[in-house]
Design a protein around this motif. Sequence first.
Motif, PDB file in Angstrom:
ATOM      1  N   MET A   1       0.847  -1.200   0.000  1.00 28.98           N
ATOM      2  CA  MET A   1       0.000   0.000   0.000  1.00 28.98           C
ATOM      3  C   MET A   1       0.883   1.251   0.000  1.00 28.98           C
ATOM      4  SD  MET A   1      -3.233  -0.159   0.032  1.00 28.98           S
ATOM      5  CE  MET A   1      -4.665  -1.051   0.492  1.00 28.98           C
ATOM      6  N   ILE A   2       0.709   2.098  -0.990  1.00 32.97           N
ATOM      7  CA  ILE A   2       1.474   3.352  -1.054  1.00 32.97           C
ATOM      8  C   ILE A   2       0.461   4.498  -1.132  1.00 32.97           C
ATOM      9  CG2 ILE A   2       3.125   4.708  -2.433  1.00 32.97           C
ATOM     10  CD1 ILE A   2       4.601   2.321  -1.704  1.00 32.97           C
ATOM     11  N   ASN A   3       0.741   5.570  -0.442  1.00 33.63           N
ATOM     12  CA  ASN A   3      -0.126   6.750  -0.475  1.00 33.63           C
ATOM     13  C   ASN A   3      -0.224   7.264  -1.925  1.00 33.63           C
ATOM     14  OD1 ASN A   3      -1.300   9.264  -0.229  1.00 33.63           O
ATOM     15  ND2 ASN A   3      -0.165   9.794   1.653  1.00 33.63           N
ATOM     16  N   ASN A   4      -1.450   7.241  -2.480  1.00 41.46           N
ATOM     17  CA  ASN A   4      -1.597   7.611  -3.894  1.00 41.46           C
ATOM     18  C   ASN A   4      -1.264   9.080  -4.148  1.00 41.46           C
ATOM     19  OD1 ASN A   4      -4.031   8.008  -2.377  1.00 41.46           O
ATOM     20  ND2 ASN A   4      -4.965   8.695  -4.288  1.00 41.46           N
ATOM     21  N   ARG A   5      -1.251   9.889  -3.081  1.00 39.67           N
ATOM     22  CA  ARG A   5      -0.912  11.308  -3.282  1.00 39.67           C
ATOM     23  C   ARG A   5       0.547  11.483  -3.726  1.00 39.67           C
ATOM     24  NH1 ARG A   5      -3.833  13.240   2.195  1.00 39.67           N
ATOM     25  NH2 ARG A   5      -5.957  13.260   1.403  1.00 39.67           N
ATOM     26  N   LEU A   6       1.378  10.478  -3.414  1.00 42.53           N
ATOM     27  CA  LEU A   6       2.786  10.582  -3.825  1.00 42.53           C
ATOM     28  C   LEU A   6       2.911  10.661  -5.336  1.00 42.53           C
ATOM     29  CD1 LEU A   6       4.685   8.135  -1.443  1.00 42.53           C
ATOM     30  CD2 LEU A   6       4.947  10.601  -1.596  1.00 42.53           C
ATOM     31  N   GLU A   7       1.979   9.980  -6.025  1.00 42.10           N
ATOM     32  CA  GLU A   7       2.028  10.011  -7.497  1.00 42.10           C
ATOM     33  C   GLU A   7       1.778  11.412  -8.033  1.00 42.10           C
ATOM     34  OE1 GLU A   7      -0.553   7.072  -9.217  1.00 42.10           O
ATOM     35  OE2 GLU A   7       0.419   5.556  -7.961  1.00 42.10           O
ATOM     36  N   GLU A   8       0.941  12.163  -7.292  1.00 43.89           N
ATOM     37  CA  GLU A   8       0.632  13.522  -7.755  1.00 43.89           C
ATOM     38  C   GLU A   8       1.855  14.437  -7.640  1.00 43.89           C
ATOM     39  OE1 GLU A   8      -2.889  14.991  -5.670  1.00 43.89           O
ATOM     40  OE2 GLU A   8      -3.602  12.919  -5.635  1.00 43.89           O
ATOM     41  N   ILE A   9       2.749  14.113  -6.723  1.00 44.06           N
ATOM     42  CA  ILE A   9       3.915  14.983  -6.521  1.00 44.06           C
ATOM     43  C   ILE A   9       4.970  14.737  -7.595  1.00 44.06           C
ATOM     44  CG2 ILE A   9       5.696  15.710  -4.907  1.00 44.06           C
ATOM     45  CD1 ILE A   9       4.073  14.450  -2.685  1.00 44.06           C
ATOM     46  N   GLY A  10       5.177  13.469  -7.930  1.00 44.73           N
ATOM     47  CA  GLY A  10       6.213  13.146  -8.919  1.00 44.73           C
ATOM     48  C   GLY A  10       7.590  13.128  -8.288  1.00 44.73           C
ATOM     49  N   GLY A  11       8.627  12.906  -9.109  1.00 42.00           N
ATOM     50  CA  GLY A  11       9.995  12.761  -8.592  1.00 42.00           C
ATOM     51  C   GLY A  11      10.574  14.090  -8.137  1.00 42.00           C
ATOM     52  N   TYR A  12      11.447  14.027  -7.127  1.00 38.31           N
ATOM     53  CA  TYR A  12      12.121  15.224  -6.627  1.00 38.31           C
ATOM     54  C   TYR A  12      13.127  15.703  -7.692  1.00 38.31           C
ATOM     55  CZ  TYR A  12      13.452  18.390  -2.873  1.00 38.31           C
ATOM     56  OH  TYR A  12      13.645  19.509  -2.118  1.00 38.31           O
ATOM     57  N   PRO A  13      13.339  17.028  -7.809  1.00 39.27           N
ATOM     58  CA  PRO A  13      14.181  17.549  -8.901  1.00 39.27           C
ATOM     59  C   PRO A  13      15.546  16.875  -9.032  1.00 39.27           C
ATOM     60  CG  PRO A  13      13.214  19.354  -7.670  1.00 39.27           C
ATOM     61  CD  PRO A  13      12.767  18.099  -7.000  1.00 39.27           C
ATOM     62  N   PHE A  14      16.187  16.555  -7.890  1.00 39.15           N
ATOM     63  CA  PHE A  14      17.546  16.009  -8.011  1.00 39.15           C
ATOM     64  C   PHE A  14      17.530  14.562  -8.499  1.00 39.15           C
ATOM     65  CE2 PHE A  14      17.941  19.597  -5.059  1.00 39.15           C
ATOM     66  CZ  PHE A  14      18.732  20.394  -5.883  1.00 39.15           C
ATOM     67  N   ASP A  15      16.435  13.849  -8.251  1.00 38.40           N
ATOM     68  CA  ASP A  15      16.304  12.508  -8.836  1.00 38.40           C
ATOM     69  C   ASP A  15      16.116  12.634 -10.343  1.00 38.40           C
ATOM     70  OD1 ASP A  15      16.579  11.121  -6.513  1.00 38.40           O
ATOM     71  OD2 ASP A  15      14.445  11.214  -6.015  1.00 38.40           O
ATOM     72  N   ARG A  16      15.292  13.614 -10.725  1.00 39.71           N
ATOM     73  CA  ARG A  16      15.065  13.816 -12.164  1.00 39.71           C
ATOM     74  C   ARG A  16      16.377  14.234 -12.852  1.00 39.71           C
ATOM     75  NH1 ARG A  16       9.966  17.708 -12.683  1.00 39.71           N
ATOM     76  NH2 ARG A  16      10.067  17.105 -14.856  1.00 39.71           N
ATOM     77  N   LEU A  17      17.185  15.000 -12.143  1.00 39.68           N
ATOM     78  CA  LEU A  17      18.465  15.421 -12.718  1.00 39.68           C
ATOM     79  C   LEU A  17      19.396  14.227 -12.909  1.00 39.68           C
ATOM     80  CD1 LEU A  17      20.101  17.898 -13.642  1.00 39.68           C
ATOM     81  CD2 LEU A  17      21.061  18.024 -11.339  1.00 39.68           C
ATOM     82  N   ARG A  18      19.395  13.323 -11.921  1.00 33.70           N
ATOM     83  CA  ARG A  18      20.246  12.124 -12.048  1.00 33.70           C
ATOM     84  C   ARG A  18      19.804  11.298 -13.259  1.00 33.70           C
ATOM     85  NH1 ARG A  18      21.116  12.781  -6.445  1.00 33.70           N
ATOM     86  NH2 ARG A  18      19.031  12.149  -5.868  1.00 33.70           N
ATOM     87  N   ILE A  19      18.489  11.190 -13.440  1.00 34.32           N
ATOM     88  CA  ILE A  19      17.990  10.409 -14.585  1.00 34.32           C
ATOM     89  C   ILE A  19      18.438  11.064 -15.894  1.00 34.32           C
ATOM     90  CG2 ILE A  19      15.858   9.699 -15.800  1.00 34.32           C
ATOM     91  CD1 ILE A  19      14.600   9.399 -12.945  1.00 34.32           C
ATOM     92  N   LEU A  20      18.436  12.393 -15.918  1.00 34.41           N
ATOM     93  CA  LEU A  20      18.827  13.108 -17.142  1.00 34.41           C
ATOM     94  C   LEU A  20      20.325  12.978 -17.431  1.00 34.41           C
ATOM     95  CD1 LEU A  20      17.897  15.286 -19.361  1.00 34.41           C
ATOM     96  CD2 LEU A  20      18.810  16.993 -17.770  1.00 34.41           C
ATOM     97  N   LEU A  21      21.155  13.184 -16.378  1.00 34.67           N
ATOM     98  CA  LEU A  21      22.599  13.319 -16.630  1.00 34.67           C
ATOM     99  C   LEU A  21      23.410  12.040 -16.436  1.00 34.67           C
ATOM    100  CD1 LEU A  21      23.436  16.792 -14.998  1.00 34.67           C
ATOM    101  CD2 LEU A  21      22.617  16.309 -17.290  1.00 34.67           C
ATOM    102  N   ASP A  22      22.980  11.191 -15.495  1.00 34.69           N
ATOM    103  CA  ASP A  22      23.866  10.090 -15.118  1.00 34.69           C
ATOM    104  C   ASP A  22      24.139   9.055 -16.208  1.00 34.69           C
ATOM    105  OD1 ASP A  22      24.203  11.471 -12.848  1.00 34.69           O
ATOM    106  OD2 ASP A  22      23.416   9.972 -11.473  1.00 34.69           O
ATOM    107  N   PRO A  23      23.270   8.909 -17.219  1.00 33.04           N
ATOM    108  CA  PRO A  23      23.655   7.982 -18.292  1.00 33.04           C
ATOM    109  C   PRO A  23      24.864   8.473 -19.101  1.00 33.04           C
ATOM    110  CG  PRO A  23      21.285   8.421 -18.329  1.00 33.04           C
ATOM    111  CD  PRO A  23      21.897   9.370 -17.354  1.00 33.04           C
ATOM    112  N   TYR A  24      25.275   9.739 -18.889  1.00 34.70           N
ATOM    113  CA  TYR A  24      26.369  10.288 -19.700  1.00 34.70           C
ATOM    114  C   TYR A  24      27.582  10.591 -18.843  1.00 34.70           C
ATOM    115  CZ  TYR A  24      22.464  10.902 -22.828  1.00 34.70           C
ATOM    116  OH  TYR A  24      21.353  10.667 -23.594  1.00 34.70           O
ATOM    117  N   GLN A  25      28.764  10.453 -19.456  1.00 37.33           N
ATOM    118  CA  GLN A  25      30.009  10.834 -18.796  1.00 37.33           C
ATOM    119  C   GLN A  25      30.165  12.347 -18.905  1.00 37.33           C
ATOM    120  OE1 GLN A  25      32.286   8.947 -17.184  1.00 37.33           O
ATOM    121  NE2 GLN A  25      30.792   7.301 -17.428  1.00 37.33           N
TER     122      GLN A  25
END
Length: 396
Positions: A1-25
């Motif tokens: 069971m996960i609080n469904n409101r978490l989905e409304e917030i989405g990922g924190y900016p620094f997680d999104r940044l890691r997803i954007l940049l970390d695949p690249y050197q």
Amino acid sequence: MINNRLEEIGGYPFDRLRILLDPYQPAPSFTPISLSVGEPQHPPPQLVREIINENFELWGKYPLVRGTPDFRSAIVSWLETRYDLPQTMLDGEDCVIPVSGTREALFMIALAVVPEKIHGKKPAVLMPNPFYQVYLGAATLAGAEPIFVDATLETDFLPNFQTQPTELLERTALAYYCSPANPQGKVATLETLKNIINLARDRNFIVLFDECYSEIFHQNPPPGGLEACAALGGSLDNVLVFNSLSKRSNVPGLRSGFVAGDPKLIKAFKTVRDYGGAPPPYPLLAAAAALWRDETHVFQNQMLYRQKFDLADQILENSHGYYRPEGGFYLWLNVGDGEEAALELWRGAAIRTIPGKYLSRENKSGKNPGSSYIRCALVHDKKTTEEALSRLVKTL
Ligand SMILES: Cc1ncc(COP(=O)(O)O)c(C=O)c1O
């Protein structure tokens, strides 16, 4: 069971940044420099070490949620001096509470003040857009509807709550207001702060002034929420201010701040913290009180930021919509496509910045007002800052 409101917030900016940049050197010919996090790299004042060591025995005690009389009196004195408040305005017993950094406080306060319904409707929480992302998490998890109010070049980089529809203001529980603003560096005038307080009182909502950048400014000290209360006659009704040592004293790791204002709200906040808060430990509170009593290190810090913005003036000139912010330590640069620029800066110059899009949400017209921006935190020493800005200009 996960609080469904978490989905409304989405990922924190620094997680999104890691997803954007970390695949690249990062560009291999350069040492990576991060301008993405607002974490001051200037040295913390030595007195922190000394006072924490002197108070070693106090690690053996559970700290009270209200903190110590010494801490509260340091805060009251600082606020009275900084904002020229009448001495009768703030009662150190009832109007001040220490917090373990303002991030958790800005979050938890929503749990204390957002009711289930207002006039039978879902409560609303107003916030600027772009904004410090904790406001969104707090509003949503407290069961309110977050309302993003544009704080763009067109609105002079501050949100205008006055022009919101009456229906919305009638169900508003609280409003977050950040001055100096993160990320835009805009400082609200005393008149603007007074207008917001008047609106909050007329419409019966609470206004939270997020002032953690108040001591990083370039010319005049930014006015504050309590100063506006004083100018309106001294009542603290509907108002809380949040301030922190993280930026003022270069101790983000100390996790130390305070909330001050309306005693009724402080009481409600204390009750939430009695159940779920982590009050600051006594040795840290003792160090914090000493830091609030010392302005020398704050002045030196301000000088260092001014010198770095002098460098930015020279290196960036008029490129990418550069302007020298009135307060805070961020550059908010209009680069066309913020995500693309952040990726290019990482791959081509080993500079980590954060796309403005991650700090904003789509507004009513379906536009994300941060999309064309990147935010760069000038938190390093002068040499590193110069190097980073030169690489940034060349790459962009
Ligand atoms: C606008 C704003 N408010 C609050 C905070 C929280 O600061 P702290 O938790 O370190 O007091 C930050 C931190 O970056 C911030 O940028």
